[in-house]
Motif scaffolding. Structure first.
Motif, PDB file in Angstrom:
ATOM      1  N   ALA A 167       0.928  -1.242   0.348  1.00  0.00           N
ATOM      2  CA  ALA A 167       0.108   0.223   0.378  1.00  0.00           C
ATOM      3  C   ALA A 167       0.838   0.752   0.128  1.00  0.00           C
ATOM      4  CB  ALA A 167      -1.078  -0.319   1.504  1.00  0.00           C
ATOM      5  N   ARG A 168       2.233   1.298   0.698  1.00  0.00           N
ATOM      6  CA  ARG A 168       2.479   2.578   0.549  1.00  0.00           C
ATOM      7  C   ARG A 168       3.444   2.759  -0.595  1.00  0.00           C
ATOM      8  NH1 ARG A 168       2.695   1.404   6.054  1.00  0.00           N
ATOM      9  NH2 ARG A 168       1.842   3.125   7.970  1.00  0.00           N
ATOM     10  N   TYR A 169       4.362   1.299  -1.703  1.00  0.00           N
ATOM     11  CA  TYR A 169       4.275   1.654  -2.655  1.00  0.00           C
ATOM     12  C   TYR A 169       3.736   2.080  -3.845  1.00  0.00           C
ATOM     13  CZ  TYR A 169       5.880   0.286  -7.227  1.00  0.00           C
ATOM     14  OH  TYR A 169       6.338  -0.254  -8.727  1.00  0.00           O
ATOM     15  N   LEU A 170       2.315   1.735  -3.864  1.00  0.00           N
ATOM     16  CA  LEU A 170       0.965   2.301  -3.972  1.00  0.00           C
ATOM     17  C   LEU A 170       1.134   3.462  -4.529  1.00  0.00           C
ATOM     18  CD1 LEU A 170      -1.568  -0.754  -4.598  1.00  0.00           C
ATOM     19  CD2 LEU A 170       0.769  -0.026  -6.049  1.00  0.00           C
ATOM     20  N   SER A 171       1.254   3.871  -2.319  1.00  0.00           N
ATOM     21  CA  SER A 171       0.660   5.356  -2.231  1.00  0.00           C
ATOM     22  C   SER A 171       1.726   6.300  -2.940  1.00  0.00           C
ATOM     23  CB  SER A 171       0.761   5.629  -0.937  1.00  0.00           C
ATOM     24  OG  SER A 171       0.699   6.656  -0.408  1.00  0.00           O
ATOM     25  N   SER A 172       3.137   5.923  -2.549  1.00  0.00           N
ATOM     26  CA  SER A 172       4.311   6.614  -3.265  1.00  0.00           C
ATOM     27  C   SER A 172       3.731   6.967  -5.201  1.00  0.00           C
ATOM     28  CB  SER A 172       5.508   5.821  -2.684  1.00  0.00           C
ATOM     29  OG  SER A 172       6.083   4.954  -3.754  1.00  0.00           O
ATOM     30  N   VAL A 173       3.561   6.189  -5.406  1.00  0.00           N
ATOM     31  CA  VAL A 173       3.647   6.063  -6.918  1.00  0.00           C
ATOM     32  C   VAL A 173       2.116   7.510  -6.611  1.00  0.00           C
ATOM     33  CG1 VAL A 173       2.476   4.929  -8.911  1.00  0.00           C
ATOM     34  CG2 VAL A 173       3.879   3.597  -7.438  1.00  0.00           C
ATOM     35  N   GLU A 174       1.631   7.226  -6.177  1.00  0.00           N
ATOM     36  CA  GLU A 174       0.482   8.423  -6.285  1.00  0.00           C
ATOM     37  C   GLU A 174       1.186   9.908  -5.972  1.00  0.00           C
ATOM     38  OE1 GLU A 174      -2.732   7.881  -7.833  1.00  0.00           O
ATOM     39  OE2 GLU A 174      -2.655   6.243  -7.929  1.00  0.00           O
ATOM     40  N   GLY A 175       1.929   9.857  -4.449  1.00  0.00           N
ATOM     41  CA  GLY A 175       2.693  10.747  -4.882  1.00  0.00           C
ATOM     42  C   GLY A 175       3.738  11.178  -5.535  1.00  0.00           C
ATOM     43  N   LYS A 176       4.058  10.286  -6.477  1.00  0.00           N
ATOM     44  CA  LYS A 176       5.170  11.030  -7.867  1.00  0.00           C
ATOM     45  C   LYS A 176       3.902  11.315  -8.493  1.00  0.00           C
ATOM     46  CE  LYS A 176       5.813   8.590 -11.291  1.00  0.00           C
ATOM     47  NZ  LYS A 176       4.543   8.087 -12.591  1.00  0.00           N
ATOM     48  N   ASP A 177       2.774  10.817  -9.133  1.00  0.00           N
ATOM     49  CA  ASP A 177       1.577  11.660  -9.850  1.00  0.00           C
ATOM     50  C   ASP A 177       1.522  13.043  -9.010  1.00  0.00           C
ATOM     51  OD1 ASP A 177       2.406   9.103 -11.634  1.00  0.00           O
ATOM     52  OD2 ASP A 177       0.095   8.593 -10.549  1.00  0.00           O
ATOM     53  N   PHE A 178       1.515  12.947  -8.048  1.00  0.00           N
ATOM     54  CA  PHE A 178       0.657  14.593  -7.557  1.00  0.00           C
ATOM     55  C   PHE A 178       1.681  15.478  -7.791  1.00  0.00           C
ATOM     56  CE2 PHE A 178       0.357  17.116  -4.171  1.00  0.00           C
ATOM     57  CZ  PHE A 178      -0.658  17.815  -4.631  1.00  0.00           C
ATOM     58  N   VAL A 179       2.888  15.021  -8.190  1.00  0.00           N
ATOM     59  CA  VAL A 179       3.728  15.696  -8.455  1.00  0.00           C
ATOM     60  C   VAL A 179       4.424  16.170  -9.188  1.00  0.00           C
ATOM     61  CG1 VAL A 179       6.817  16.362  -7.598  1.00  0.00           C
ATOM     62  CG2 VAL A 179       5.534  14.817  -5.908  1.00  0.00           C
ATOM     63  N   MET A 180       4.422  15.611 -10.441  1.00  0.00           N
ATOM     64  CA  MET A 180       4.070  15.988 -11.069  1.00  0.00           C
ATOM     65  C   MET A 180       2.788  16.420 -11.917  1.00  0.00           C
ATOM     66  SD  MET A 180       3.102  12.521 -14.377  1.00  0.00           S
ATOM     67  CE  MET A 180       5.044  11.943 -14.587  1.00  0.00           C
ATOM     68  N   THR A 181       1.754  16.419 -11.536  1.00  0.00           N
ATOM     69  CA  THR A 181       0.273  17.081 -11.678  1.00  0.00           C
ATOM     70  C   THR A 181       1.282  19.059 -11.048  1.00  0.00           C
ATOM     71  OG1 THR A 181      -0.961  15.099 -11.422  1.00  0.00           O
ATOM     72  CG2 THR A 181      -1.495  18.223 -11.137  1.00  0.00           C
ATOM     73  N   ASN A 182       1.210  18.722  -9.746  1.00  0.00           N
ATOM     74  CA  ASN A 182       1.681  19.741 -10.034  1.00  0.00           C
ATOM     75  C   ASN A 182       3.358  20.903 -10.769  1.00  0.00           C
ATOM     76  OD1 ASN A 182       0.511  21.176  -6.804  1.00  0.00           O
ATOM     77  ND2 ASN A 182       0.834  18.962  -6.544  1.00  0.00           N
ATOM     78  N   LEU A 183       3.810  19.967 -11.270  1.00  0.00           N
ATOM     79  CA  LEU A 183       5.241  20.589 -11.478  1.00  0.00           C
ATOM     80  C   LEU A 183       4.581  21.443 -13.231  1.00  0.00           C
ATOM     81  CD1 LEU A 183       8.305  20.853 -12.192  1.00  0.00           C
ATOM     82  CD2 LEU A 183       8.217  18.108 -12.724  1.00  0.00           C
ATOM     83  N   ILE A 184       3.899  19.612 -13.919  1.00  0.00           N
ATOM     84  CA  ILE A 184       2.811  20.858 -15.435  1.00  0.00           C
ATOM     85  C   ILE A 184       2.342  22.050 -15.094  1.00  0.00           C
ATOM     86  CG2 ILE A 184       1.407  20.157 -16.626  1.00  0.00           C
ATOM     87  CD1 ILE A 184       1.995  17.556 -16.787  1.00  0.00           C
ATOM     88  N   ALA A 185       1.411  21.746 -14.077  1.00  0.00           N
ATOM     89  CA  ALA A 185       0.884  23.492 -14.043  1.00  0.00           C
ATOM     90  C   ALA A 185       2.203  24.630 -13.042  1.00  0.00           C
ATOM     91  CB  ALA A 185      -0.350  23.425 -12.564  1.00  0.00           C
ATOM     92  N   GLU A 186       2.790  24.544 -12.789  1.00  0.00           N
ATOM     93  CA  GLU A 186       3.885  25.823 -11.439  1.00  0.00           C
ATOM     94  C   GLU A 186       4.676  25.510 -13.006  1.00  0.00           C
ATOM     95  OE1 GLU A 186       6.814  26.956  -7.973  1.00  0.00           O
ATOM     96  OE2 GLU A 186       6.395  24.822  -9.116  1.00  0.00           O
ATOM     97  N   VAL A 187       5.049  24.734 -14.696  1.00  0.00           N
ATOM     98  CA  VAL A 187       5.276  25.614 -15.556  1.00  0.00           C
ATOM     99  C   VAL A 187       4.831  26.255 -16.160  1.00  0.00           C
ATOM    100  CG1 VAL A 187       6.979  24.678 -17.527  1.00  0.00           C
ATOM    101  CG2 VAL A 187       7.072  23.358 -15.109  1.00  0.00           C
ATOM    102  N   ALA A 188       3.874  25.884 -16.582  1.00  0.00           N
ATOM    103  CA  ALA A 188       2.447  26.353 -17.177  1.00  0.00           C
ATOM    104  C   ALA A 188       2.353  27.995 -17.307  1.00  0.00           C
ATOM    105  CB  ALA A 188       1.395  26.054 -17.590  1.00  0.00           C
ATOM    106  N   ASN A 189       1.955  27.413 -15.690  1.00  0.00           N
ATOM    107  CA  ASN A 189       1.481  29.400 -15.015  1.00  0.00           C
ATOM    108  C   ASN A 189       3.287  29.800 -15.095  1.00  0.00           C
ATOM    109  OD1 ASN A 189      -0.681  29.054 -14.086  1.00  0.00           O
ATOM    110  ND2 ASN A 189      -0.141  27.791 -12.228  1.00  0.00           N
ATOM    111  N   SER A 190       4.114  29.718 -15.082  1.00  0.00           N
ATOM    112  CA  SER A 190       5.315  30.405 -14.956  1.00  0.00           C
ATOM    113  C   SER A 190       5.453  31.328 -16.992  1.00  0.00           C
ATOM    114  CB  SER A 190       6.443  29.385 -14.634  1.00  0.00           C
ATOM    115  OG  SER A 190       6.139  28.897 -13.112  1.00  0.00           O
ATOM    116  N   TYR A 191       4.894  30.112 -16.958  1.00  0.00           N
ATOM    117  CA  TYR A 191       5.434  30.287 -18.714  1.00  0.00           C
ATOM    118  C   TYR A 191       4.635  31.504 -18.929  1.00  0.00           C
ATOM    119  CZ  TYR A 191       5.293  29.539 -24.007  1.00  0.00           C
ATOM    120  OH  TYR A 191       5.830  29.703 -24.839  1.00  0.00           O
TER     121      TYR A 191
END
Length: 478
Positions: A167-191
């Motif tokens: 469960a914690r492994y799957l949680s870390s995968v979702e954590g990676k997806d959450f970081v990816m989502t925020n990263l894409i949004a931050e790059v777009a907003n800065s752009y």
């Protein structure tokens, strides 16, 4: 002596079995009710959801897409999260290995000298290993063999620990997806912030040219005695103010470029971007769907749910510590005091098989404390799950309202800019014919500049609001 040992073993086994029947402390439950997600964000019940759109299809600007690609490859925070996934995956292997027996090979050699006038020494002296040959003194010892230890998972403690690791492994995968989502949004907003600064800088430069032209007109009128030196100085000050603003915006451009470069994991350099007019960009249309879709689309909600599942399994592991554990150990090999005798069978053969049933007796308070801590962490995970859902719903509602209000505000500001642009040419004509004071011309130009800059800020906020809504709905990680 033998009877006494038997009684002790029987008493220990009986105590273990009695403790098996003892109940562990009850599992704590939350007194708070689980929040019910509303049926809709507004009056619409349309299930069409933009969060299911892949980010490459959502962001159509090829230069922005190129920047996002680099960020997904080089961003340090995202790479750190990927290593957390690797760590969680190795934890599964560790927990899985605990379910299997531990098997090893042992080889050893030693020497021992005991006193002759002891029970062991006297016995060795009277023992003949061959006619007329006593035990060697000092006595050497050579051993080679295999051994195995296995804890039988009677109470599913080890299996629950493995499931918690999964469960914690799957949680870390979702954590990676959450970081990816925020990263894409931050790059777009800065752009979009960078594009807005480019457009504002261009407007300021155009405004400086207009002000300089007006300054020349004022100088000519002063020479013709139609105005005073005060008007000249006022226009000159306005030109200097705009030139100063130009350098302030240039600094903001540099800082925003470096912010994007940092997100992309590279050193400061020029950021390739679109040269289109920002005001001509139409914000993408975002369909919010229904709130229940957040549970499947938002990585942070799924991560909180998996953390809660892991915390519940941790409680099961801690509860199983109150019960006896069954261990089995075995060994087989050869042992002799001389290497030439080492592999004689059956004389040098040794083997063992033993089972241990061990239950906590004196240390139950420490186990109880660990169980209560696991219980508390489970409640923390539950409250965090509820908070994450509530926060996600609130973020979407706020962004929907923000997008609607920005759209209305932009329409009004665009009309304001059109009116002020017209007033500039009118004021200039009236000033040339000496029908208005120079102060009115200055104020008109100043108001027009401020309104244009505000209009670009509003457009930027519109574009960023759409990006934030896409992120808050759970888009970007697919």
């Amino acid at each position: 002596m033998y009877k006494t040992k038997c009684k002790l073993y029987v008493m220990a086994l009986g105590g273990c079995l009695m403790l098996t029947e003892c109940k562990a402390p009850a599992v704590a439950t939350s007194t708070a009710s689980n929040p019910t997600v509303p049926g809709s964000f507004n009056t619409s019940t349309d299930t069409t959801n933009t969060a299911t759109v892949k980010w490459r299809q959502f962001f159509t600007d090829p230069k922005l897409a190129s920047l996002i690609d680099v960020a997904l490859q080089n961003n340090q925070e995202l790479n750190i999260t990927l290593q957390e996934i690797a760590i969680a995956k190795n934890e599964i292997r560790t927990r899985k290995g605990e379910l299997l027996p531990t098997v090893g090979i042992r080889a050893g050699a030693g020497v021992e000298k005991v006193g002759r006038y002891t029970s062991q020494g006297a016995g060795d002296a009277s023992t003949e290993i061959a006619p007329g040959v006593e035990m060697p003194d000092p006595l050497t010892d050579f051993t080679i063999g295999a051994y195995a230890n296995w804890e039988v998972d009677v109470w599913k403690k080890l299996r629950s620990a493995k499931k918690a690791a999964v469960a914690r492994y799957l949680s870390s995968v979702e954590g990676k997806d959450f970081v990816m989502t925020n990263l894409i949004a931050e790059v777009a907003n800065s752009y979009y912030e960078l594009l807005a600064l480019d457009n504002q800088l261009a407007i300021v430069k155009q405004n400086i040219e207009l002000q300089q032209n007006a300054l020349e007109v004022v100088k000519v009128q002063k020479e013709a005695a139609k105005t005073t030196e005060l008007a000249v100085q006022k226009f000159q000050a306005e030109v200097l103010k705009s030139q100063s603003l130009q350098f302030d915006l240039a600094q903001q451009v540099t800082e925003t470029e470096n912010k994007i470069n940092q997100l992309l994991g590279r050193y400061p350099q020029h950021v390739d971007r679109s040269t289109d007019d920002l005001l001509g960009m139409a914000p993408a249309i975002v369909s919010s769907g229904v709130p229940s879709q957040l549970l499947a689309n938002r990585p942070d909600i799924k991560q909180a749910e998996l953390d809660l599942a892991a915390a519940k399994l941790d409680v099961k592991v801690a509860r199983a510590e109150f019960y006896p554990s069954l261990g089995i150990s075995a060994g087989i090999g050869y042992q002799a005091f001389k290497t030439s005798y080492l592999f004689r069978t059956p004389e040098s053969l040794l083997y063992s098989l033993a089972g241990d049933l061990v239950a906590p007796l004196v240390n139950r308070n420490a186990i109880k404390a660990a169980f209560q801590s696991a219980n508390a962490r489970q409640l923390q995970a539950l409250y965090n799950y509820e908070r994450t859902i509530l926060n996600a719903y609130t973020e979407v509602v706020n962004q929907l309202s923000n997008s609607d209000n920005l759209s209305k505000s932009y329409a009004l500001k665009a009309q304001q800019v059109d009116a002020l642009n017209t007033s500039i040419s009118v004021s200039n004509d009236l000033f040339r014919s000496a029908r208005v004071d120079y102060f009115e011309v200055l104020m008109t130009q100043r108001d027009a500049l401020e309104s244009k800059l505000e209009l670009i800020d509003t457009k930027k906020a519109q574009l960023m609001s759409v990006v934030s809504l896409y992120r808050d709905l759970g888009g970007g990680w697919k």
